[in-house]
Enzyme design. Structure first.
Site, PDB file in Angstrom:
ATOM      1  N   LYS A 105       0.822  -1.217   0.000  1.00 44.64           N
ATOM      2  CA  LYS A 105       0.000   0.000   0.000  1.00 44.64           C
ATOM      3  C   LYS A 105       0.855   1.264   0.000  1.00 44.64           C
ATOM      4  CE  LYS A 105      -4.389  -1.781   1.103  1.00 44.64           C
ATOM      5  NZ  LYS A 105      -5.701  -1.711   1.727  1.00 44.64           N
ATOM      6  N   LYS A 120      -3.743 -10.783  -6.500  1.00 42.76           N
ATOM      7  CA  LYS A 120      -5.069 -11.035  -5.913  1.00 42.76           C
ATOM      8  C   LYS A 120      -6.116 -10.072  -6.484  1.00 42.76           C
ATOM      9  CE  LYS A 120      -5.884  -8.262  -1.799  1.00 42.76           C
ATOM     10  NZ  LYS A 120      -6.578  -8.168  -0.563  1.00 42.76           N
ATOM     11  N   LYS A 153     -10.564  -4.985  -4.314  1.00 42.47           N
ATOM     12  CA  LYS A 153     -11.629  -4.027  -4.609  1.00 42.47           C
ATOM     13  C   LYS A 153     -11.095  -2.648  -4.950  1.00 42.47           C
ATOM     14  CE  LYS A 153     -13.321  -4.104   0.043  1.00 42.47           C
ATOM     15  NZ  LYS A 153     -12.325  -3.654   1.029  1.00 42.47           N
TER      16      LYS A 153
HETATM   17  P1  ATP Z   1      -8.554  -3.258  -0.589  1.00 45.69           P
HETATM   18  O1  ATP Z   1      -8.343  -3.529  -2.038  1.00 45.69           O
HETATM   19  O2  ATP Z   1      -9.428  -2.052  -0.327  1.00 45.69           O
HETATM   20  O3  ATP Z   1      -7.325  -3.308   0.236  1.00 45.69           O
HETATM   21  P2  ATP Z   1      -9.553  -5.930  -0.339  1.00 45.69           P
HETATM   22  O4  ATP Z   1     -10.363  -6.209  -1.545  1.00 45.69           O
HETATM   23  O5  ATP Z   1      -8.218  -6.548  -0.250  1.00 45.69           O
HETATM   24  O6  ATP Z   1      -9.475  -4.395  -0.062  1.00 45.69           O
HETATM   25  P3  ATP Z   1     -10.290  -6.266   2.420  1.00 45.69           P
HETATM   26  O7  ATP Z   1     -11.320  -5.375   3.004  1.00 45.69           O
HETATM   27  O8  ATP Z   1      -8.865  -5.951   2.688  1.00 45.69           O
HETATM   28  O9  ATP Z   1     -10.475  -6.357   0.864  1.00 45.69           O
HETATM   29  O10 ATP Z   1     -10.554  -7.775   2.803  1.00 45.69           O
HETATM   30  C1  ATP Z   1     -11.724  -8.288   3.353  1.00 45.69           C
HETATM   31  C2  ATP Z   1     -11.639  -9.791   3.438  1.00 45.69           C
HETATM   32  O11 ATP Z   1     -11.683 -10.350   2.140  1.00 45.69           O
HETATM   33  C3  ATP Z   1     -10.367 -10.327   4.092  1.00 45.69           C
HETATM   34  O12 ATP Z   1     -10.675 -11.451   4.879  1.00 45.69           O
HETATM   35  C4  ATP Z   1      -9.534 -10.742   2.924  1.00 45.69           C
HETATM   36  O13 ATP Z   1      -8.616 -11.770   3.245  1.00 45.69           O
HETATM   37  C5  ATP Z   1     -10.587 -11.230   1.954  1.00 45.69           C
HETATM   38  N1  ATP Z   1     -10.135 -11.099   0.572  1.00 45.69           N
HETATM   39  C6  ATP Z   1      -9.830  -9.936  -0.066  1.00 45.69           C
HETATM   40  N2  ATP Z   1      -9.465 -10.181  -1.332  1.00 45.69           N
HETATM   41  C7  ATP Z   1      -9.520 -11.527  -1.502  1.00 45.69           C
HETATM   42  C8  ATP Z   1      -9.261 -12.395  -2.593  1.00 45.69           C
HETATM   43  N3  ATP Z   1      -8.860 -11.930  -3.766  1.00 45.69           N
HETATM   44  N4  ATP Z   1      -9.432 -13.724  -2.413  1.00 45.69           N
HETATM   45  C9  ATP Z   1      -9.855 -14.200  -1.233  1.00 45.69           C
HETATM   46  N5  ATP Z   1     -10.115 -13.446  -0.163  1.00 45.69           N
HETATM   47  C10 ATP Z   1      -9.952 -12.121  -0.278  1.00 45.69           C
END
Ligand code: ATP
Ligand code: LTN
Length: 331
Positions: A113, A195, A198
């Site tokens: 980040k 990965k 969002k």
């Molecule tokens: P950002 O992109 O805003 O950092 P993010 O999409 O990574 O967000 P988080 O809010 O950080 O989402 O994660 C929420 C939950 O979703 C966590 O338990 C995280 O491990 C899970 N998660 C996020 N992305 C994935 C993915 N691609 N596959 C599986 N689990 C995920």
């Protein structure tokens, strides 16, 4: 058998993707029957990167509605907004004093980040894992169901708990990550070694929980694969492996079953089948979320009673912590 305490959260930092669903929320639903669950909306974590205030408020309510639409039962779980329980920030302060800068500097998410938001490497971004440790430890959680990318943060929460217990005497239960075998790591549709996230700028890389059927099908059609036309699980075929994983997650089949089902088929038909399975699973969730969002009184009530439940548990732990560290508490 005594019920286990579970804690997890998602940040209201944008539209949720099917990665968030597969890695986290979907599993929370299965776990809510046998355990004592706290499921939060981590809005304090969300502001470690810039958020538009009105959007953050809207995303918070949308996420609450999505939790319920996905099957989280607010009667069974404490569903609440992190900032409504002040003990999170209070415990974080104490935990900050036993956490080292060097440890935080090494965190993978912090490094990622910092690169992505080079103009805003704020203290909160670095302190993110300590706030997360405070979330988990406040509730004396045994298990933390998360996707693979959050494993390192749960491990740091364990280290902090053990360190505090050693220094001040037994106070915190030491939590463990709970990472499901399937769906813990959904990859980007455009760069399948990364990965799905969002906050990805490329909207074609993600399937959002709010995408309609045409959009879902179009995005899968464009998903990056390879040119050998064989549908099988392999490290050399991250794109196809990811699509098989997604298909399995949304149909309840195993990845091996999915692989068998599509053996000998072409990529075009396969992508269409994955798109249809995902779109069909999302439609009823979207309809339910829309219904819930139209009833603000109900949602506000759910979040207020969730916060109250959380507050009661959090207050107990924080008071114990304050006693252990020697904070004057009035009598
Ligand atoms: P950002 O992109 O805003 O950092 P993010 O999409 O990574 O967000 P988080 O809010 O950080 O989402 O994660 C929420 C939950 O979703 C966590 O338990 C995280 O491990 C899970 N998660 C996020 N992305 C994935 C993915 N691609 N596959 C599986 N689990 C995920
Ligand atoms: N950092 C988490 C969200 C989160 C969380 C938590 C997860 C905040 N507090 C406590 C588990 C336990 C993420 O998924 N990005």
């Amino acid at each position: 058998m005594e019920k286990k305490i579970l804690y997890s959260a998602v940040q209201p930092s944008g539209n949720l993707t099917i990665g968030n669903y597969a890695g986290a929320i979907r599993n929370w639903v299965q776990l809510q029957n046998e355990n004592d669950c706290f499921y939060a909306i981590a809005n304090m974590h969300a502001i470690t990167v810039r958020q538009e205030p009105a959007e953050l408020r809207r995303h918070t309510l949308e996420l609450a509605a999505l939790y319920i639409a996905c099957g989280i039962d607010p009667e069974k779980c404490a569903l609440y907004v992190q900032s409504q329980v002040p003990q999170h920030a209070e415990l974080m302060w104490v935990l900050n004093t036993i956490t080292y800068v060097g440890e935080m500097n090494r965190m993978t998410q912090f490094k990622d980040k910092s690169q992505k938001h080079a103009d805003n490497i704020n203290m909160g971004l670095m302190d993110y894992p300590v706030l997360m440790a405070a979330d988990i430890l406040l509730y004396q959680a045994d298990l933390v169901p998360v996707g693979h990318d959050q494993k390192q943060h749960v491990e740091i929460a364990r280290d902090i708990a053990i360190r505090f217990n050693n220094r001040y005497g037994e106070t915190f239960r030491v939590p463990e990550p709970l990472i499901m075998k399937s769906g813990a790591k959904i990859a980007s549709l455009q760069e399948p070694t990364k990965k799905m996230s969002k906050s990805d700028e490329n909207i074609n890389a993600c399937i959002y929980m709010s995408d309609d059927k045409d959009t879902v099908i179009r995005k899968f059609k464009r998903a990056v694969t390879d040119s050998d036309n064989e549908i099988r699980i392999s490290d050399e075929k991250p794109g196809i492996t990811n699509l098989l994983t997604i298909y399995a997650t949304f149909t309840g089949k195993t990845v091996e079953e999915a692989e068998k089902e599509f053996a000998g088929k072409g990529y075009g038909d396969f992508k269409l089948a994955v798109g249809e399975a995902v779109a069909d699973a999302l439609a009823p969730i979207q309809a339910e979320q829309k219904k819930l969002l139209a009833d603000k009184t109900y949602l506000t009530g759910v979040l207020a009673s969730g916060a109250e439940r959380a507050y009661k548990a959090a207050r107990k732990t924080l008071s114990k912590v304050y006693r252990k560290v020697g904070f004057y508490q009035g009598e």
